[in-house]
Motif scaffolding. Structure first.
Motif, PDB file in Angstrom:
ATOM      1  N   TYR A   1       0.879  -1.291  -0.080  1.00 14.94           N
ATOM      2  CA  TYR A   1      -0.097   0.056  -0.075  1.00 14.94           C
ATOM      3  C   TYR A   1       0.841   1.297   0.146  1.00 14.94           C
ATOM      4  N   SER A   2       0.145   2.114  -0.557  1.00 13.06           N
ATOM      5  CA  SER A   2       0.897   3.591  -0.445  1.00 13.06           C
ATOM      6  C   SER A   2       0.991   4.232   0.969  1.00 13.06           C
ATOM      7  N   GLU A   3       1.763   5.116   1.347  1.00 21.58           N
ATOM      8  CA  GLU A   3       1.997   5.687   2.786  1.00 21.58           C
ATOM      9  C   GLU A   3       0.669   6.224   3.183  1.00 21.58           C
ATOM     10  N   ASP A   4      -0.395   6.635   2.424  1.00 21.21           N
ATOM     11  CA  ASP A   4      -1.639   7.107   2.935  1.00 21.21           C
ATOM     12  C   ASP A   4      -2.565   5.931   2.969  1.00 21.21           C
ATOM     13  N   GLY A   5      -2.234   4.768   2.602  1.00 19.46           N
ATOM     14  CA  GLY A   5      -3.029   3.341   2.880  1.00 19.46           C
ATOM     15  C   GLY A   5      -4.341   3.709   1.890  1.00 19.46           C
ATOM     16  N   GLN A   6      -4.201   4.416   1.072  1.00 20.04           N
ATOM     17  CA  GLN A   6      -5.450   4.576  -0.076  1.00 20.04           C
ATOM     18  C   GLN A   6      -5.287   3.573  -1.420  1.00 20.04           C
ATOM     19  N   THR A   7      -4.047   3.402  -1.655  1.00 23.73           N
ATOM     20  CA  THR A   7      -3.706   2.887  -3.150  1.00 23.73           C
ATOM     21  C   THR A   7      -3.121   1.489  -2.752  1.00 23.73           C
ATOM     22  N   ARG A   8      -3.268   0.509  -3.457  1.00 22.25           N
ATOM     23  CA  ARG A   8      -2.400  -0.901  -3.275  1.00 22.25           C
ATOM     24  C   ARG A   8      -1.831  -0.854  -4.592  1.00 22.25           C
ATOM     25  N   TYR A   9      -0.402  -0.962  -4.723  1.00 25.19           N
ATOM     26  CA  TYR A   9       0.585  -0.982  -5.504  1.00 25.19           C
ATOM     27  C   TYR A   9       0.993  -2.490  -5.945  1.00 25.19           C
ATOM     28  N   CYS A  10       1.291  -2.822  -7.075  1.00 23.55           N
ATOM     29  CA  CYS A  10       2.020  -4.215  -7.238  1.00 23.55           C
ATOM     30  C   CYS A  10       3.613  -3.898  -7.627  1.00 23.55           C
ATOM     31  N   LYS A  11       4.290  -4.434  -6.628  1.00 20.21           N
ATOM     32  CA  LYS A  11       5.774  -4.260  -6.744  1.00 20.21           C
ATOM     33  C   LYS A  11       6.557  -5.383  -7.440  1.00 20.21           C
ATOM     34  N   THR A  12       7.788  -5.089  -7.875  1.00 20.57           N
ATOM     35  CA  THR A  12       8.470  -5.958  -8.308  1.00 20.57           C
ATOM     36  C   THR A  12      10.013  -5.779  -8.290  1.00 20.57           C
ATOM     37  N   TYR A  13      11.040  -6.322  -8.542  1.00 15.51           N
ATOM     38  CA  TYR A  13      12.514  -6.170  -8.395  1.00 15.51           C
ATOM     39  C   TYR A  13      12.783  -5.265  -9.655  1.00 15.51           C
ATOM     40  N   GLU A  14      13.496  -4.069  -9.562  1.00 12.32           N
ATOM     41  CA  GLU A  14      14.098  -3.543 -10.644  1.00 12.32           C
ATOM     42  C   GLU A  14      15.292  -4.259 -11.275  1.00 12.32           C
ATOM     43  N   GLN A  15      15.320  -4.424 -12.496  1.00 11.83           N
ATOM     44  CA  GLN A  15      16.645  -5.048 -13.284  1.00 11.83           C
ATOM     45  C   GLN A  15      17.713  -4.159 -13.158  1.00 11.83           C
ATOM     46  N   PRO A  16      18.796  -4.816 -12.629  1.00 13.60           N
ATOM     47  CA  PRO A  16      20.068  -4.075 -12.552  1.00 13.60           C
ATOM     48  C   PRO A  16      20.645  -3.628 -13.796  1.00 13.60           C
ATOM     49  N   PRO A  17      21.020  -2.178 -13.878  1.00 13.27           N
ATOM     50  CA  PRO A  17      21.392  -1.617 -15.199  1.00 13.27           C
ATOM     51  C   PRO A  17      22.717  -2.215 -15.430  1.00 13.27           C
TER      52      PRO A  17
END
Length: 487
Positions: free
Chosen positions: A165-181
């Protein structure tokens, strides 16, 4: 879901960030993150058994039975089955049972698993000792900390996608790992400090929407949670966890957490009452609804984790009268510590509205010395300060004048003001026809020995006098009944 404070870039920064439950996450070399509860063992909610196809193999049955007998984890048994029978895909399947599984392999110290079973396992008629019910104590007051959960997609080795969730608890996000550059100097990728960075998933603008998520619809992404707790009698600085994927079990636990927290002033941590009553975790057979592959509703029977709180709810509710009693006992204790008698009525300490006991100088000491001040529990409904008042002269027949200060609020200041307030109460009682000695016995019987020293006791005495400001005879009868009839 848990609303977590997220840091930018690699999680480092210069400002302090509030984490869940008001904790402050302090930036360090290893990044800013909310404090986590270390876990030192895992209790399983069920077991795994051989699939129908795997059970047809005598070798598979041998590996499985020997692994269970040795107390090995089901992951280890599954790895051995894959090594012995490589053509056998997914040889184990979960099975819902009325008990919990405690395996030494699920604990860094296998001795803890044995201790748990020795203390709380029981035989329910089949000759096998199993863990059906055990006590727990939660280490935090925010239920999100003791029951973290998320939607998550796992690969064979790691999390691929997870919800947050976002810091305000209003939006649920989908996270993943960033591809190393790419490094661009002959090396394949840049060497990352602190591991890979988390980022929003590219699809759907990074928003977690299960109805449009391919992984969720394919049952690759599922709700995953865990209870985190300590077990009374098990000496371990690390907590234990009980994983669960049941929406119904977690929802029911949240309702109980919120109910207990409401009755305990926001607390769910520690024992529930003065008798050291813990929560209990057990299982209950219930029918739950489900939607089949064709979209038709149905009901199935399952053993679900149940959180029990075996305590009298009325004992958890805060009693305001208890605050007055605490304050009175604190004042009396202060007298005893000074070597005085609690029956002494002169030079007695008083509790001011700011929660401090004023102790006059001990007999024989300097009278102009600053009184000793001892902090005590604050009085929630303490009498508000007001100007000192003088008792009114009684009218003929023992009736006080209508403008008697009984109708006014008593003063609650410190020192001499409190003494004047007590003196006024005695004068008001005398104006109504009750002498000082009789009123002293009456008030002490009603509100305890320390009623004069506690703001709450003086407030109750004032409230007791007020209705009789024009009825001295009625007050005399009330005092007589209290001392004589109800003696």
């Amino acid at each position: 879901m848990v609303a977590m404070a997220q840091s930018k870039a690699n999680g480092q920064g210069t400002a302090l960030a509030p984490a869940a439950a008001g904790a402050v996450a302090i930036p360090t070399l290893l990044g800013r993150s909310a404090q986590r509860i270390p876990v030192g063992g895992r209790i399983r909610a069920g077991i795994k058994v051989l699939t129908r196809r795997a059970a047809e193999s005598a070798r598979a049955r041998e590996v499985y039975e020997s692994g269970v007998a040795e107390g090995r984890g089901f992951e280890a048994i599954e790895r051995e089955l894959a090594a012995v029978l490589p053509d056998l895909k997914n040889p184990l399947t979960p099975k819902n049972v009325p008990y919990f599984t405690v395996r030494g392999e699920d604990f860094p110290n296998p001795e803890l698993a044995r201790q748990i079973m020795d203390l709380y396992a029981e035989d329910r008629g089949d000759g096998v000792m199993r863990l059906y019910r055990f006590p727990v104590v939660f280490p935090a007051d925010a239920w999100q900390h003791v029951m973290p959960h998320e939607l998550v997609t796992w690969t064979s080795s790691e999390r691929r996608f997870w919800s947050e969730y976002s810091e305000d608890g209003q939006t649920r996000y989908c996270k993943t790992y960033e591809q190393p550059p790419a490094a661009g100097d002959g090396r394949r990728v840049v060497r990352m400090f602190g591991g890979r960075k988390a980022t929003l998933r590219a699809q759907n603008n990074g928003v977690c929407d299960p109805e449009t998520c391919a992984e969720y619809q394919a049952k690759k992404c599922n709700l995953s949670g865990r209870f985190i707790f300590f077990i009374p009698g098990i000496k371990s600085i690390s907590a234990f966890e009980l994983p669960t994927n049941s929406f119904y079990a977690m929802q029911a636990a949240i309702e109980k957490f919120q109910t207990i927290a409401f009755m305990r002033g926001g607390r769910i941590s520690g024992f529930l009452d003065g008798q050291r009553t813990p929560f209990f975790i057990s299982k209950r057979l219930v029918e739950v609804s489900r939607i089949d592959e064709e979209g038709k509703p149905g009901r199935v029977t399952q053993w679900l984790i149940e959180l029990e709180a075996p305590v009298d709810p009325t004992a958890l509710l805060r009693n305001e009268d208890g605050l007055d009693a605490i304050e009175t006992r604190a004042a009396e204790a202060a007298i005893v510590l000074q070597g005085q008698s609690t029956a002494q009525t002169s030079a007695a300490p008083v509790v001011s509205d700011d929660g401090v006991i004023d102790l006059p100088a001990a007999p024989g000491g300097k009278t102009d010395a600053e009184p000793e001040r001892i902090p005590v529990a604050a009085e929630s409904n303490a009498v508000q300060p007001g100007p000192p008042v003088q008792p009114a002269a009684p009218r003929p027949g023992g009736q006080p004048r209508r403008d008697t200060p009984v109708a006014l609020k008593a003063g609650g200041g410190e020192g001499a003001a409190d003494g004047k307030e007590v003196a006024w109460l005695f004068d008001a009682a005398a104006a109504l026809g009750v002498d000082a000695e009789t009123y002293e016995r009456y008030a002490t019987k009603r509100w305890g020995q320390g009623w004069k020293k506690a703001a709450g006791g003086r407030k109750r005495a004032l409230e007791d006098l007020t209705p009789f400001q024009d009825n001295g005879a009625g007050f005399v009868d009330k005092v007589k009944a209290e001392l004589d009839v109800w003696a």
